[in-house]
Design a protein around this motif. Structure first.
Motif, short mmCIF file in Angstrom:
data_model
loop_
_atom_site.label_atom_id
_atom_site.label_comp_id
_atom_site.label_asym_id
_atom_site.label_seq_id
_atom_site.Cartn_x
_atom_site.Cartn_y
_atom_site.Cartn_z
N SER A 278 0.87 -1.18 0.00
CA SER A 278 0.00 0.00 0.00
C SER A 278 0.90 1.22 0.00
CB SER A 278 -0.86 0.00 1.27
OG SER A 278 -1.33 1.30 1.53
N ILE A 279 0.49 2.29 -0.71
CA ILE A 279 1.33 3.50 -0.65
C ILE A 279 0.81 4.48 0.39
CG2 ILE A 279 2.18 3.28 -3.03
CD1 ILE A 279 0.31 5.78 -3.61
N GLY A 280 -0.17 4.09 1.18
CA GLY A 280 -0.64 4.97 2.26
C GLY A 280 -2.06 4.63 2.65
N ASP A 281 -2.47 5.14 3.79
CA ASP A 281 -3.79 4.80 4.33
C ASP A 281 -4.90 5.65 3.72
OD1 ASP A 281 -2.61 2.90 5.83
OD2 ASP A 281 -2.54 4.09 7.68
N TYR A 282 -5.10 5.48 2.44
CA TYR A 282 -6.20 6.13 1.72
C TYR A 282 -6.45 5.25 0.51
CZ TYR A 282 -1.84 7.67 -0.29
OH TYR A 282 -0.56 7.68 -0.79
N VAL A 283 -7.65 5.37 -0.08
CA VAL A 283 -7.99 4.47 -1.18
C VAL A 283 -8.01 5.23 -2.50
CG1 VAL A 283 -9.72 2.87 -2.07
CG2 VAL A 283 -9.32 3.01 0.39
N LEU A 284 -7.22 4.75 -3.45
CA LEU A 284 -7.20 5.31 -4.81
C LEU A 284 -8.22 4.56 -5.65
CD1 LEU A 284 -3.32 5.20 -5.15
CD2 LEU A 284 -4.68 7.25 -4.77
N SER A 285 -8.53 5.09 -6.83
CA SER A 285 -9.54 4.41 -7.65
C SER A 285 -8.94 3.20 -8.37
CB SER A 285 -10.18 5.38 -8.64
OG SER A 285 -9.18 6.03 -9.36
N1 ADE Z 1 -5.01 0.84 -4.71
C1 ADE Z 1 -5.98 1.64 -4.21
N2 ADE Z 1 -5.53 2.33 -3.16
C2 ADE Z 1 -4.22 1.98 -2.99
C3 ADE Z 1 -3.22 2.34 -2.06
N3 ADE Z 1 -3.44 3.22 -1.08
N4 ADE Z 1 -2.01 1.77 -2.17
C4 ADE Z 1 -1.78 0.86 -3.14
N5 ADE Z 1 -2.68 0.48 -4.04
C5 ADE Z 1 -3.90 1.03 -3.97
#
Ligand code: ADE
Length: 223
Positions: free
Chosen positions: A131-138
């Motif tokens: 994960s690149i951080g505690d948030y959600v990407l699309s």
């Molecule tokens: N895909 C959606 N959110 C992500 C996140 N925070 N890090 C890595 N992959 C992701």
């Protein structure tokens, strides 16, 4: 180093690797980045890449078949140091992981979408979940671009002395000290005298002290 990225949105990755350090690294033969469109591997007549989840619930799940076939093909051609799945529930990326990844020869990255990939891919192919951080990407594409950037700049020869990675924040568990350039005075705002003193021992000590103070205030968890 060779990096293979599996995605359903290859165009999202056109930009990040086309400029600056990542572009130069590829031109100089220090790294190859190959983007694979997962949809090209679908054997389904509609070229589907996802389906409803077993057990019900909102959100689609990415199918095993196209991803497994793509990985099988790539794995038949070379061995991978890691098969990385980018996902918000993975291990949170840090500099020390990037240092380790940068020593690899071949890395494979899978970008997820919707609810993510079928768990069996994670169980049987994936070796690292990041994960690149505690948030959600699309989707995982921007996360993959971040990971590639953080890794490739560490490959020996990619950066010159001016952009040396050794003095980056986090390399010694300290945030980077403040930096200044010309003019020595702007609008009455002066550069700290020590930096124009010419005494490099004192300058080094000052930088270390500044880095330590900044880390203590902003990121005491690193100390
Ligand atoms: N895909 C959606 N959110 C992500 C996140 N925070 N890090 C890595 N992959 C992701």
């Amino acid at each position: 180093m060779r990096i293979d990225i599996l995605t359903i949105l290859p165009r999202l990755l056109d930009g990040p690797f086309a400029d600056s350090i990542l572009n130069r690294a590829q031109k100089n033969g220090l790294c190859e980045i190959h983007i694979h469109n997962i949809r090209d591997y679908s054997t389904d007549k509609h070229k589907s890449v996802d389906d409803y989840q077993f057990g019900g619930g909102a959100g689609m799940v990415m199918l095993i078949q196209p991803i497994a076939d793509c990985i099988d093909k790539l794995k038949a051609e070379r061995e991978y140091d890691e098969i990385i799945y980018l996902t918000p529930d993975g291990d949170r990326l840090n500099q020390s992981m990037c240092n380790t990844f940068s020593l690899g020869k071949n890395l494979l990255m899978i970008c997820g979408h919707y609810k993510g990939i079928d768990q069996r891919l994670r169980d049987h192919y994936v070796t690292r979940e990041i994960s690149i951080g505690d948030y959600v990407l699309s989707g995982g594409e921007l996360a993959a671009a971040v990971l590639v950037d953080a890794i490739v700049r560490l490959i020996p020869g990619v950066m010159n002395d001016e952009t040396s990675a050794l003095t980056d924040s986090f390399q010694d568990n300290l945030l980077a000290p403040p930096v200044y350039t010309r003019p020595a005075e702007y609008n009455g705002w002066k550069v700290p005298d020590v930096l124009t003193s010419g005494n490099f021992k004192v300058i080094d000590e000052w930088r270390m002290q500044q880095a330590f103070e900044k880390t203590k205030t902003r990121r005491p968890d690193l100390l």
